[in-house]
Design a protein around this motif. Structure first.
Motif, PDB file in Angstrom:
ATOM      1  N   GLU A 121      74.820  73.059  47.434  1.00  0.00           N
ATOM      2  CA  GLU A 121      74.425  72.829  46.053  1.00  0.00           C
ATOM      3  C   GLU A 121      75.523  72.094  45.306  1.00  0.00           C
ATOM      4  N   GLY A 122      75.105  71.404  44.246  1.00  0.00           N
ATOM      5  CA  GLY A 122      76.069  70.727  43.377  1.00  0.00           C
ATOM      6  C   GLY A 122      76.626  69.429  43.931  1.00  0.00           C
ATOM      7  N   ILE A 123      76.190  68.995  45.131  1.00  0.00           N
ATOM      8  CA  ILE A 123      76.687  67.729  45.671  1.00  0.00           C
ATOM      9  C   ILE A 123      75.615  66.665  45.478  1.00  0.00           C
ATOM     10  N   ASP A 124      76.036  65.441  45.275  1.00  0.00           N
ATOM     11  CA  ASP A 124      75.135  64.361  44.905  1.00  0.00           C
ATOM     12  C   ASP A 124      75.227  63.231  45.918  1.00  0.00           C
ATOM     13  N   LEU A 125      74.488  63.332  47.001  1.00  0.00           N
ATOM     14  CA  LEU A 125      74.490  62.302  48.041  1.00  0.00           C
ATOM     15  C   LEU A 125      73.235  61.438  47.861  1.00  0.00           C
ATOM     16  N   THR A 126      73.349  60.414  47.036  1.00  0.00           N
ATOM     17  CA  THR A 126      72.189  59.594  46.686  1.00  0.00           C
ATOM     18  C   THR A 126      71.923  58.523  47.740  1.00  0.00           C
ATOM     19  N   GLY A 127      70.722  57.918  47.631  1.00  0.00           N
ATOM     20  CA  GLY A 127      70.369  56.806  48.507  1.00  0.00           C
ATOM     21  C   GLY A 127      70.440  57.191  49.972  1.00  0.00           C
ATOM     22  N   ASP A 128      71.027  56.294  50.769  1.00  0.00           N
ATOM     23  CA  ASP A 128      71.124  56.519  52.210  1.00  0.00           C
ATOM     24  C   ASP A 128      72.282  57.425  52.609  1.00  0.00           C
ATOM     25  N   LYS A 129      72.989  57.960  51.624  1.00  0.00           N
ATOM     26  CA  LYS A 129      74.058  58.895  51.972  1.00  0.00           C
ATOM     27  C   LYS A 129      73.481  60.162  52.621  1.00  0.00           C
ATOM     28  N   LEU A 130      72.220  60.477  52.271  1.00  0.00           N
ATOM     29  CA  LEU A 130      71.540  61.615  52.906  1.00  0.00           C
ATOM     30  C   LEU A 130      70.039  61.359  52.849  1.00  0.00           C
ATOM     31  N   ILE A 131      69.386  61.345  54.025  1.00  0.00           N
ATOM     32  CA  ILE A 131      67.946  61.076  54.044  1.00  0.00           C
ATOM     33  C   ILE A 131      67.147  62.261  54.579  1.00  0.00           C
TER      34      ILE A 131
END
Length: 785
Positions: free
Chosen positions: A669-679
């Motif tokens: 929680e609280g982490i922001d892996l946007t786009g292709d950082k996490l699919i």
């Protein structure tokens, strides 16, 4: 209209007159409950002419600034021929060492009250009395001085003149702040769906001085939607200070970023981020000893200059505080605490408002304020509150300390021996009873012994101030534990239980807070309004019940702003991850992971209910797929290791990355892996906390109270972990990704009813081929990003 700069009498005296070294050496002043009782005892024993706790206030009017100085005199005695202002101070120092000039600040505080009272009542002569109460002997020593009104006026205005320079700096900042707030627009081009509704609800809640529970799904932009209206409310005079409270360092960063984005839009606001003392201290060993630390030596001689200097900046981050602390050679932690007095927004951990051991008494002494509390990731407050309001002691630490003190602190050792004997009795009660013992009341005999121990310990510590040895450190450590135990006893009611648990090495006795709702509710009264928000406040009634809300609390549920087509939610309900079944699931879970990560190269995280389970799957998957790039969470990772873990999830990973982590941990929680950082994420199990004595005690308590014991103790906390972990995937409107839930219980009605609305379209996979086809169809339908 001129700004009124408000300051307490104590604040004025301390700001102007403080000097010398910062000494956190033991002074025996931590018994706050006993000190309050001592005040009340003296006040009750006073003659009928004695008026206790008299509020006094005075406004100094200057051409450019008004200064409102207020406080509460401990007592005013109105005899026919003379008036006495009484200031009560408790001490553990033997009274023979307390002389008239014992503390200049004590006299200064009382003289300010005397001046304000004399001014209001047109009195030419008045007496000032300092009453010292010795906590151990219960003896009282008094000093009395007479002053003319002119003497008091000269003293008072000398303090005021020295403070006015700083008051003008504050006034100028408040004017700039208020003007910038009027012009401030929302920091982003437009509101996301639901974001405006949340912002309007927060403003209304603050305006009306209420509490709101807001469930706002991932992606709405909760931080901006709570801070922006709070700042607007400040501009309208509804609050003078905002506390942005978080459970983890990573979410504190989100608060800082949101404020910075508003400052980029022209906002002029002062904010400070508080960092734990052991993290921000410049020395290897956190000991505030002026003989060992140059930042403690003469700290108070330099602190006001440091505060004035840093005020050229706006947002006082940890980095900035460290920079100015080094420049002015002051303690960075104490520096940051001082800055909270003058900033508009404080970003800090929950404990600075709620924890009875460390909350900021400079703001929340015994009166309510107009502060606003913004509680981020409020679902975390449940367990944190139980921890804050509970206390425990262990037999091993008592016995070890008894042996260590036998020759150097004989009286202390005797008290510890008696404590050890009681702990032996409790250990025997545990034996033959599954190694635990539960009772519904506090063992009074141990509390009384702990009181006796603290008195003996204080006396020894005061007599051995200059000694530096292991005994002193260990004794001080247990002394504060004992005080915490006594403090918890003072709050003990039907929401608590006492239990003793015997392990192989030790026996611990705990006063355990089962239901923190009452104490949280009382703590929230320290402010004007509270906003509790999270993506996972489900079910809402559970959180309102457990976090101090009531039927008058506002509640808000917002829909996700993202298209449901962007999330592929899959459920493999053919696997049971119950503890006794786990060893039979390893190969099947490896296959599920393979289907997901091979359907599209990219970055994925698999979340597990425990490190052991995670390691078993990790070993098998790596053996079978040596070509897969992997990274895994370890126990007790340093901040640098955490940052390395997160930075590995880069959009530049052409071969993809598979991360392994635990639910409810630092990466769920609280982490922001946007786009292709996490699919994609794969969630193994329903997140239930590990079965243990405490969870079972909670279960039994709520089963009796409301018939929802298993839900309150296990199911609701578990499903919150699941939803938090799943929320890592879709962070923006452009994100697309997969969430795979693995456990048969995800198809049970009791669990499915906890699913958020955006999960209603989830696919129950009939078999491995169905899973594989569903993943393939999702990526092909959306195309390659």
């Amino acid at each position: 209209m001129k700004n009124i700069i408000k300051i307490s009498v104590r604040g004025l005296v301390e700001f102007v007159l403080r000097s010398g070294d910062l000494i956190n050496a033991f002074v025996g002043s931590s018994r706050n409950t006993d000190a309050i009782k001592a005040h009340q005892k003296i006040q009750k024993a006073a003659p009928k002419e004695y008026m206790p706790e008299v509020t006094l206030s005075y406004i100094v009017e200057k051409e450019d600034v008004n200064l409102e100085i207020s406080g509460r005199a401990d007592g005013i005695i109105e005899y026919e021929n003379n008036i006495i202002i009484d200031e009560i101070k408790t001490t553990t120092t033997p009274l023979e060492f307390v002389e008239e000039d014992y503390n200049e600040l004590h006299w200064a505080q009382a003289k300010c009250y005397a001046y304000i009272y004399s001014k209001e009542n047109k009195i030419n002569n008045i007496d000032v009395q300092l009453t010292y109460y010795q906590m151990d002997t219960k003896e009282i020593k008094r000093f009395l001085k007479s002053y003319t009104f002119k003497e008091l006026e000269a003293f008072f205005y000398d303090l005021v003149e020295k403070y006015l320079h700083w008051a003008r700096i504050l006034k100028e900042n408040y004017e700039k702040r208020d003007e910038s707030i009027k012009k401030l627009t929302f920091p982003f081009k437009e509101y996301r769906e639901g974001q405006r509704k949340l912002a309007v609800s927060v403003y209304k809640t603050i305006e009306e001085g209420k509490i709101i529970f807001a469930q706002a799904p991932t992606g709405i932009g909760k931080t901006a939607a709570t801070l922006f209206p709070s700042i607007k409310a400040m501009g309208e005079g509804h609050t003078s200070k905002i506390f942005y409270l978080t459970a983890k360092t990573i979410t504190r960063t989100a608060g800082e970023k949101a404020l910075n984005s508003m400052c980029d839009k022209g906002l002029k606001i002062k904010s400070v981020t508080l960092t734990a003392k052991d993290k921000i201290c410049f020395k290897e060993e956190t000991v505030c000893d002026p003989e060992k630390c140059e930042y403690a030596k003469g700290h108070f001689d330099r602190i006001n200059k440091a505060i004035e200097d840093i005020f050229k900046e706006d947002n006082f981050s940890r980095t900035l505080i460290e920079e100015y602390a080094k420049k002015h050679i002051v303690c960075p932690f104490e520096f940051s605490l001082d800055l909270t007095n003058y900033t508009d927004c404080v970003i800090c951990d929950y404990n600075y408002v709620f924890d009875p051991k460390v909350y900021l008494k400079r703001f929340f002494g015994d009166t309510s304020t107009d502060c606003v509390f913004l509680i981020d990731e409020a679902h975390n407050l449940v367990d944190r509150a139980r921890e804050m309001f509970s206390s425990e002691i262990s037999k091993k630490e008592i016995l070890d300390l008894k042996k260590m003190s036998k020759s150097e602190a004989i009286e202390v050792s005797k008290k510890l021996n008696k404590l050890n004997s009681i702990m032996v009795t409790f250990r025997k009660k545990c034996e033959g009873n599954n190694n635990y013992y539960i009772q519904g009341e506090v063992p009074e005999d141990i509390v009384n012994l702990l009181r006796e121990f603290t008195y003996c310990a204080e006396k020894w510590l005061l007599e051995n101030k200059k000694n530096e040895n292991e005994l002193k450190d260990k004794l001080l450590e247990f002394y504060f534990k004992a005080l915490g135990f006594i403090r918890t006893y003072e709050e003990y009611d039907e929401r608590y239980i006492t239990y003793c648990e015997k392990t192989y090495e030790d026996t611990k006795l705990k006063l355990f807070c089962l239901d923190p709702s009452y104490l949280l509710g009382e703590a929230m009264k320290r402010g004007k309004s509270t906003v509790l928000f999270s993506a996972t406040l489900m079910p809402m009634n559970y959180f309102i019940d457990i976090l101090g809300g009531d039927e008058m609390s506002y509640r808000l549920r917002l829909k996700t702003p993202f298209k449901k087509e962007n999330l592929c939610l899959l459920v493999d309900n053919k696997i049971s991850t119950k503890y006794n079944h786990r060893e039979f699931t390893y190969d099947r879970i490896v296959e599920d992971i393979e289907h997901i990560i091979k359907s599209k190269k990219g970055n994925y995280i698999v979340f597990f209910p425990s490190y052991k389970y995670m390691n078993e799957i990790y070993i098998r998957l790596c053996d079978k797929n040596p070509e897969v790039n992997t990274i895994y969470q370890t126990i007790g990772m340093s901040e640098e290791e955490r940052e390395d873990f997160l930075s590995a999830f880069s959009e530049e990973n052409k071969d993809g990355l598979l991360g392994f982590a635990v639910m409810g941990g630092i990466f769920s929680e609280g982490i922001d892996l946007t786009g292709d950082k996490l699919i994609g994420t794969i969630i193994v199990g329903v997140g239930l906390p590990q079965i243990c004595l405490e969870r079972n005690i909670i279960r039994d308590y709520f089963k009796t109270k409301n018939g929802r014991g298993f839900e309150y103790a296990y199911m609701y906390p578990g499903m919150n972990k699941v939803m938090q972990a799943s929320g890592r995937v879709i962070r923006t409107e452009k994100d697309r990704g997969i969430v795979l839930l693995i456990d048969e219980r995800f198809s049970y009605p009791s669990y499915k009813e906890l699913f958020p609305p955006e999960w209603k379209h989830g696919i129950i996979c009939k078999n491995q081929n169905h899973l594989q086809e569903s993943v393939k169809n999702f990526w092909q339908k959306g195309g390659i990003r």
